[in-house]
Design an enzyme around this catalytic site. Structure first.
Site, PDB file in Angstrom:
ATOM      1  N   HIS A  72      -3.158 -10.247   3.878  1.00  0.00           N
ATOM      2  CA  HIS A  72      -2.505 -11.568   4.099  1.00  0.00           C
ATOM      3  C   HIS A  72      -3.523 -12.524   4.725  1.00  0.00           C
ATOM      4  O   HIS A  72      -4.547 -12.782   4.123  1.00  0.00           O
ATOM      5  CB  HIS A  72      -1.263 -11.334   4.957  1.00  0.00           C
ATOM      6  N   HIS A 112      -2.506 -12.882  -6.070  1.00  0.00           N
ATOM      7  CA  HIS A 112      -1.423 -13.444  -5.260  1.00  0.00           C
ATOM      8  C   HIS A 112      -0.088 -12.948  -5.803  1.00  0.00           C
ATOM      9  O   HIS A 112       0.065 -12.803  -7.009  1.00  0.00           O
ATOM     10  CB  HIS A 112      -1.460 -14.979  -5.320  1.00  0.00           C
ATOM     11  N   ASP A 131      -7.701 -17.954   0.323  1.00  0.00           N
ATOM     12  CA  ASP A 131      -8.675 -17.349   1.233  1.00  0.00           C
ATOM     13  C   ASP A 131     -10.072 -17.211   0.644  1.00  0.00           C
ATOM     14  O   ASP A 131     -10.996 -16.810   1.348  1.00  0.00           O
ATOM     15  CB  ASP A 131      -8.159 -15.964   1.657  1.00  0.00           C
TER      16      ASP A 131
HETATM   17  C1  SDX Z   1      -2.386 -14.894   1.429  1.00  0.00           C
HETATM   18  O1  SDX Z   1       2.368 -14.638   0.044  1.00  0.00           O
HETATM   19  C2  SDX Z   1       1.666 -15.679   0.315  1.00  0.00           C
HETATM   20  O2  SDX Z   1       2.056 -16.826   0.027  1.00  0.00           O
HETATM   21  C3  SDX Z   1       0.373 -15.412   1.064  1.00  0.00           C
HETATM   22  C4  SDX Z   1      -0.544 -16.615   1.311  1.00  0.00           C
HETATM   23  C5  SDX Z   1       0.106 -17.594   2.238  1.00  0.00           C
HETATM   24  O3  SDX Z   1      -0.270 -18.773   2.186  1.00  0.00           O
HETATM   25  O4  SDX Z   1       0.923 -17.151   3.088  1.00  0.00           O
HETATM   26  O5  SDX Z   1      -0.838 -17.240   0.079  1.00  0.00           O
HETATM   27  C6  SDX Z   1      -1.859 -16.186   1.963  1.00  0.00           C
HETATM   28  O6  SDX Z   1      -2.082 -13.876   1.982  1.00  0.00           O
HETATM   29  C7  SDX Z   1      -3.211 -14.917   0.168  1.00  0.00           C
HETATM   30  C8  SDX Z   1      -3.566 -13.483  -0.323  1.00  0.00           C
HETATM   31  C9  SDX Z   1      -4.788 -13.024   0.483  1.00  0.00           C
HETATM   32  N1  SDX Z   1      -5.065 -11.593   0.202  1.00  0.00           N
HETATM   33  C10 SDX Z   1      -6.143 -11.231  -0.512  1.00  0.00           C
HETATM   34  O7  SDX Z   1      -6.936 -11.999  -1.035  1.00  0.00           O
HETATM   35  C11 SDX Z   1      -6.354  -9.734  -0.589  1.00  0.00           C
HETATM   36  C12 SDX Z   1      -6.690  -9.321  -2.023  1.00  0.00           C
HETATM   37  N2  SDX Z   1      -5.474  -9.517  -2.834  1.00  0.00           N
HETATM   38  C13 SDX Z   1      -4.633  -8.388  -3.099  1.00  0.00           C
HETATM   39  O8  SDX Z   1      -4.533  -7.503  -2.042  1.00  0.00           O
HETATM   40  C14 SDX Z   1      -3.321  -8.770  -3.801  1.00  0.00           C
HETATM   41  O9  SDX Z   1      -3.658  -9.602  -4.816  1.00  0.00           O
HETATM   42  C15 SDX Z   1      -2.201  -9.399  -3.000  1.00  0.00           C
HETATM   43  C16 SDX Z   1      -1.855  -8.581  -1.800  1.00  0.00           C
HETATM   44  C17 SDX Z   1      -2.553 -10.757  -2.578  1.00  0.00           C
HETATM   45  C18 SDX Z   1      -0.994  -9.445  -3.925  1.00  0.00           C
HETATM   46  O10 SDX Z   1      -0.685  -8.144  -4.212  1.00  0.00           O
HETATM   47  P1  SDX Z   1       0.581  -7.771  -5.134  1.00  0.00           P
HETATM   48  O11 SDX Z   1       1.333  -8.978  -5.557  1.00  0.00           O
HETATM   49  O12 SDX Z   1       1.330  -6.694  -4.445  1.00  0.00           O
HETATM   50  O13 SDX Z   1      -0.095  -7.274  -6.440  1.00  0.00           O
HETATM   51  P2  SDX Z   1      -0.536  -5.768  -6.681  1.00  0.00           P
HETATM   52  O14 SDX Z   1      -1.261  -5.275  -5.460  1.00  0.00           O
HETATM   53  O15 SDX Z   1       0.644  -5.022  -7.166  1.00  0.00           O
HETATM   54  O16 SDX Z   1      -1.625  -5.948  -7.821  1.00  0.00           O
HETATM   55  C19 SDX Z   1      -1.246  -5.997  -9.191  1.00  0.00           C
HETATM   56  C20 SDX Z   1      -2.459  -5.408  -9.891  1.00  0.00           C
HETATM   57  C21 SDX Z   1      -2.851  -4.022  -9.400  1.00  0.00           C
HETATM   58  O17 SDX Z   1      -3.573  -3.396 -10.452  1.00  0.00           O
HETATM   59  P3  SDX Z   1      -2.840  -2.151 -11.252  1.00  0.00           P
HETATM   60  O18 SDX Z   1      -2.398  -1.172 -10.180  1.00  0.00           O
HETATM   61  O19 SDX Z   1      -1.661  -2.789 -11.984  1.00  0.00           O
HETATM   62  O20 SDX Z   1      -3.905  -1.632 -12.163  1.00  0.00           O
HETATM   63  O21 SDX Z   1      -3.620  -6.210  -9.639  1.00  0.00           O
HETATM   64  C22 SDX Z   1      -4.577  -5.471  -8.902  1.00  0.00           C
HETATM   65  C23 SDX Z   1      -3.859  -4.270  -8.318  1.00  0.00           C
HETATM   66  O22 SDX Z   1      -4.757  -3.182  -8.130  1.00  0.00           O
HETATM   67  N3  SDX Z   1      -5.085  -6.321  -7.861  1.00  0.00           N
HETATM   68  C24 SDX Z   1      -6.350  -6.435  -7.526  1.00  0.00           C
HETATM   69  C25 SDX Z   1      -6.386  -7.423  -6.536  1.00  0.00           C
HETATM   70  N4  SDX Z   1      -5.152  -7.869  -6.305  1.00  0.00           N
HETATM   71  C26 SDX Z   1      -4.337  -7.181  -7.114  1.00  0.00           C
HETATM   72  N5  SDX Z   1      -7.435  -5.791  -7.964  1.00  0.00           N
HETATM   73  C27 SDX Z   1      -8.591  -6.167  -7.398  1.00  0.00           C
HETATM   74  N6  SDX Z   1      -8.735  -7.110  -6.461  1.00  0.00           N
HETATM   75  C28 SDX Z   1      -7.641  -7.752  -5.993  1.00  0.00           C
HETATM   76  N7  SDX Z   1      -7.771  -8.680  -5.057  1.00  0.00           N
END
Ligand code: SDX
Length: 452
Positions: free
Chosen positions: A287, A326, A384
């Site tokens: 997050h 996201h 971010d």
């Molecule tokens: C913020 O919610 C909000 O509004 C948050 C925010 C706010 O203003 O409050 O916008 C701020 O928190 C932004 C997000 C910051 N976090 C990151 O940058 C961390 C990296 N991102 C991931 O951890 C992920 O994308 C999330 C946590 C942001 C979202 O995760 P989800 O929606 O639970 O998606 P998921 O983990 O189920 O991913 C779907 C697929 C998966 O692959 P498969 O298992 O289907 O093969 O996408 C992949 C994930 O492995 N994936 C990524 C990835 N994010 C998702 N693979 C590599 N790198 C990534 N960053």
């Protein structure tokens, strides 16, 4: 009827006309042949309506199962609208692009909390009240002294925000409009002070008190960086860039930290304790902690030449591309687009132009957006991905990045908390579960087996 029976009845089943024209769904329980026709309200079904479907008179009835609330609306809100596929973000109906172009952070904070833009007099009063509440109780300095020199500033912020509840015991009167108003002002006003004090403690430097002659962002820079000069004078271009970053981080509908504030606030705890729950959730690397993780990732990649092998590691599942992806945006996060525009300008002002980490970030984005692994998963830069480059250019250490996120998100948390308090459907948040453990075990028999 019990409260639960009333809930189920109210959730209701309408005897809609059917035939494809009614705004309902009909669900048939094949265990019993029973069918219910449920109204569709704002694109949702009332989960409690499913409780009518039982496989026997003693059955609790059907629940929904939705870990992490992937497909569950937890509330009604009029604060922030996001269209994840179109990359749209609006606060009280105003696009984030317009707000960044024409408003200040304090004006956006007013809009989030009050629901409408302020008149000149209302903005002047709001700004004055917040300026007059930037000081914190002197005891908080002693509280901070208890932390080690290398304590993470988010841990210190978490502790000091929750400590605020002990200085304003009357804030427990959450039905008192004046207590609610003062909590909003105090939290928005004191967050920068607590953040800067945490930083100064970690640097072993004396605390810098707020300067009422400076604007919100400029005052924060002063409390962070003032040294021996009599009067800290922030570069207006940098203060403006930081103020825009504050606008971009102010609210984002039901994100993890806001959901935490609403859940904790639903127990009718004071707003400072509810805000502390938001700080705790924002601390996580998935997050708000992502901005710090992005810079560490860019530094670890080191150069543009290492980008392809790093992305291979991501695709092999060895790590995540921090700052990408996201839960809601399945397109470019509009905030990332705005921040990226400011990166070059801030680097120019601070002399950080040519920062190799910006080259690494740009190459990462270019390659990822051209790679089916990322595009098929709709992984685009989020808020971010570039923000840390600006914070670093401003001389802010990486451990402070998430603290900087918490400062503006406080206005979103308090706006959502206030909205929750006024929502007649608000009840204490208490999810159900699917029980997967043992049942009715014989303690003495098992102790005997253990020879006890
Ligand atoms: C913020 O919610 C909000 O509004 C948050 C925010 C706010 O203003 O409050 O916008 C701020 O928190 C932004 C997000 C910051 N976090 C990151 O940058 C961390 C990296 N991102 C991931 O951890 C992920 O994308 C999330 C946590 C942001 C979202 O995760 P989800 O929606 O639970 O998606 P998921 O983990 O189920 O991913 C779907 C697929 C998966 O692959 P498969 O298992 O289907 O093969 O996408 C992949 C994930 O492995 N994936 C990524 C990835 N994010 C998702 N693979 C590599 N790198 C990534 N960053």
């Amino acid at each position: 009827m019990s409260e639960e029976q009333v809930e189920v009845a109210e959730a209701g089943s309408s005897n809609g006309a059917g035939g494809g024209t009614a705004n309902t769904v009909t669900i048939t329980d094949n265990r019993t042949g029973e069918s219910v026709e449920l109204p569709i309200e704002d694109g949702t079904l009332r989960a409690t309506a499913l409780r009518q479907l039982k496989d026997g008179p003693d059955d609790f009835g059907l629940m929904t199962y939705d870990p992490a609330y992937l497909n569950t609306a937890s509330c009604r809100s009029a604060i922030t609208y996001i269209d994840g596929s179109a990359g749209v973000l609006e606060h009280r109906g105003y696009s984030i692009e317009q707000l960044c172009e024409h408003s200040s952070y304090l004006e956006v904070a007013y809009l989030l909390v009050h629901g409408e833009l302020p008149t000149n007099d209302q903005l002047a009063t709001w700004t004055h009240e917040i300026t007059m509440h930037t000081f914190v109780h002197e005891n908080l300095k002693e509280f901070l002294e208890g932390f080690r020199y290398d304590a993470h500033p988010m841990g210190m912020l978490l502790a000091t925000v929750s400590a605020l509840s002990t200085f304003y015991p009357d804030s427990k009167n959450i039905d008192d409009p004046e207590e609610r108003r003062m909590a909003a002002i105090r939290l928005i006003a004191k967050m920068p002070t607590l953040a800067a004090f945490a930083y100064r403690h970690s640097q072993g430097m004396p605390y810098v008190y707020p300067d009422n002659d400076l604007d919100y962002a400029g005052n924060f820079l002063g409390m962070m960086f003032k040294m021996t000069e009599l009067k800290y004078e922030p570069d207006p271009r940098l203060a403006k860039a930081l103020d825009t970053l504050f606008i971009l981080h102010a609210d984002h509908e039901q994100n993890c930290s806001t959901a935490a504030v609403r859940a904790v606030g639903s127990s009718q705890v004071d707003p400072y304790s509810a805000a502390a729950a938001g700080v705790a959730a924002l601390y996580g690397p998935l997050h708000g902690g992502a901005n710090e993780a992005v810079l560490r990732m860019l530094a670890r990649i080191g150069s543009v030449d290492n980008v392809p092998s790093f992305l291979d590691g991501v695709k092999d599942g060895k790590e995540k591309l921090m700052g990408f992806g996201h839960r809601v945006y399945k397109n470019y996060d509009p905030r990332a687009r705005i921040i990226k525009k400011h990166v070059d300008e801030v680097l120019e002002v601070t002399g950080g132009a040519g920062n190799p980490l910006l080259d690494v970030a740009t190459e990462l984005e270019k390659r990822a957006l051209d790679d089916e692994y990322f595009t098929s998963r709709k992984l685009y830069p989020n808020v971010d991905f570039y923000s840390g480059l600006i914070y670093e250019a401003l001389g802010i250490p990486r451990a402070m990045f998430t603290v900087i996120f918490a400062i503006p998100r406080t206005s979103g948390w308090i706006a959502q908390w206030l909205e929750m308090l006024d929502d007649p459907e608000t009840k204490i948040a208490r999810p159900r579960q699917i029980y997967t453990g043992h049942r009715q075990r014989d303690l003495q028999a098992d102790l005997a087996v253990l020879g006890r």
